[in-house]
Design a protein around this motif. Structure first.
Motif, PDB file in Angstrom:
ATOM      1  N   ARG A 108       0.919  -1.297   0.015  1.00 33.60           N
ATOM      2  CA  ARG A 108       0.037  -0.210   0.011  1.00 33.60           C
ATOM      3  C   ARG A 108       0.790   1.199   0.176  1.00 33.60           C
ATOM      4  O   ARG A 108       0.462   2.270  -0.490  1.00 33.60           O
ATOM      5  CB  ARG A 108      -0.806  -0.032   1.169  1.00 33.60           C
ATOM      6  N   ALA A 163       0.383   4.375  -2.688  1.00 32.21           N
ATOM      7  CA  ALA A 163       0.078   5.466  -2.415  1.00 32.21           C
ATOM      8  C   ALA A 163       1.031   6.433  -2.782  1.00 32.21           C
ATOM      9  O   ALA A 163       0.590   7.610  -3.312  1.00 32.21           O
ATOM     10  CB  ALA A 163       0.098   5.568  -0.458  1.00 32.21           C
ATOM     11  N   LEU A 177      -8.676  10.905   0.362  1.00 38.00           N
ATOM     12  CA  LEU A 177      -8.480   9.491   0.456  1.00 38.00           C
ATOM     13  C   LEU A 177      -7.764   8.789   1.582  1.00 38.00           C
ATOM     14  O   LEU A 177      -6.815   9.173   1.838  1.00 38.00           O
ATOM     15  CB  LEU A 177      -7.636   8.996  -0.965  1.00 38.00           C
ATOM     16  N   VAL A 178      -8.832   8.002   2.249  1.00 35.08           N
ATOM     17  CA  VAL A 178      -7.799   7.413   3.566  1.00 35.08           C
ATOM     18  C   VAL A 178      -7.447   5.889   2.940  1.00 35.08           C
ATOM     19  O   VAL A 178      -8.322   5.111   2.453  1.00 35.08           O
ATOM     20  CB  VAL A 178      -8.891   7.222   4.625  1.00 35.08           C
ATOM     21  N   ILE A 179      -6.421   5.763   3.092  1.00 31.71           N
ATOM     22  CA  ILE A 179      -5.574   4.513   2.735  1.00 31.71           C
ATOM     23  C   ILE A 179      -5.415   3.673   4.148  1.00 31.71           C
ATOM     24  O   ILE A 179      -4.332   3.896   4.774  1.00 31.71           O
ATOM     25  CB  ILE A 179      -4.456   4.707   2.102  1.00 31.71           C
ATOM     26  N   PRO A 180      -6.175   2.967   4.354  1.00 29.65           N
ATOM     27  CA  PRO A 180      -6.314   2.174   5.872  1.00 29.65           C
ATOM     28  C   PRO A 180      -5.288   1.041   5.949  1.00 29.65           C
ATOM     29  O   PRO A 180      -4.726   0.406   4.845  1.00 29.65           O
ATOM     30  CB  PRO A 180      -7.557   1.844   6.243  1.00 29.65           C
ATOM     31  N   THR A 181      -4.721   0.833   7.171  1.00 28.76           N
ATOM     32  CA  THR A 181      -4.296  -0.369   7.490  1.00 28.76           C
ATOM     33  C   THR A 181      -5.471  -1.447   7.432  1.00 28.76           C
ATOM     34  O   THR A 181      -6.555  -1.316   7.580  1.00 28.76           O
ATOM     35  CB  THR A 181      -3.720  -0.405   8.582  1.00 28.76           C
ATOM     36  N   ARG A 182      -4.695  -2.775   7.295  1.00 33.17           N
ATOM     37  CA  ARG A 182      -5.592  -3.788   7.096  1.00 33.17           C
ATOM     38  C   ARG A 182      -6.173  -4.190   8.519  1.00 33.17           C
ATOM     39  O   ARG A 182      -5.487  -4.142   9.554  1.00 33.17           O
ATOM     40  CB  ARG A 182      -5.092  -5.022   6.672  1.00 33.17           C
TER      41      ARG A 182
END
Lengths: 136, 108
Positions: free
Chosen positions: A19, A23, A131-136
């Motif tokens: 990710r 990103a 845009l939120v790029i979250p942890t899993r």
């Protein structure tokens, strides 16, 4: 027409997830396409701009430092910020202060500033999209 | 009209979440939204013509645009010719354009 801006929230620590590379590809594309970029780094992502990261050789495969070309996230951060400045749309990168203190991630790329989740709220309310790029 | 982009970055075969999010995409279309499903990272595995990802066929019939990151495809040795007919390779520029146009983008 004013420049459009995009806000990205990153959460992953360096050297952990694909990710992170995705990103940076996204943010690089956005800068290239003329957007003004804002980044809020949360949790492990505050370590992305840490300048103590060093590339290393790979003795197992017999490669020296240059041949190994190991990725160094703080170089990605610096390059992205530099490219944004060249396009006269400086990139605002805010590291979550509490996350920084927890991790001791204090020596970072010039231009990265310390903030709080309130700064993320300000970014989101003052931007065209987020845009939120979250942890899993 | 509302516009949504659902990003699928995970291997679709490792859990039930992929199918549930495809249901979400279909429901959004039924409610009048324009929806794009963007396959990233291991998510592109769902786009292969040989994959048993029937959810994507259903979404295509609903009018959902199905895109797969060409970089992720190259990383995994998947050629454009190996994609299912309803899945198109795309650069991340397409995703940035959607963001710039104000689409709601959800990363999974």
């Amino acid at each position: 027409m004013p420049t459009k801006s995009l806000t990205f929230l990153l959460m992953d620590a360096p050297y952990e997830q694909t990710r992170t590379a995705t990103a940076f590809r996204l943010m690089d594309a956005a800068v290239r396409m003329g957007f003004t970029i804002r980044v809020f780094a949360y949790e492990g992502a505050v370590s992305l701009p840490v300048t103590q990261q060093k590339p290393h050789p790979n003795a197992l495969h017999g490669r020296n430092v240059d041949e190994e070309a190991h990725p160094v996230p703080h170089v990605w951060v610096r390059s992205l910020m530099q490219r944004a400045v060249e396009r006269e749309k400086p990139l605002d990168w805010v590291n979550c202060g509490l996350c920084v203190d927890e991790r001791g991630a204090t020596e970072v790329v010039s231009g990265v500033r310390r903030g709080s989740p309130a700064d993320f709220w300000k970014m989101v309310t003052g931007t065209d999209n987020a845009l939120v790029i979250p942890t899993r | 009209m509302s516009s949504y982009v659902l990003i699928e970055s995970r291997d679709p075969f490792e859990g039930r979440g992929f199918g549930q999010r495809c249901d979400l995409a279909a429901a959004l279309v039924v409610h009048g939204a324009t929806v794009t499903l963007f396959l990233l990272e291991n998510g592109v595995l769902a786009g292969r013509g040989t994959a048993q990802a029937h959810e994507l066929e259903k979404l295509a019939r609903h009018g959902v645009t199905l895109l797969a990151d060409e970089f992720a495809l190259r990383e995994r040795g998947i050629t454009a010719g190996e994609l299912a007919g309803h899945v198109k390779p795309a650069s991340l520029d397409a995703l940035v354009e959607e963001l710039g146009a104000g689409a709601v983008v959800l990363w999974n």
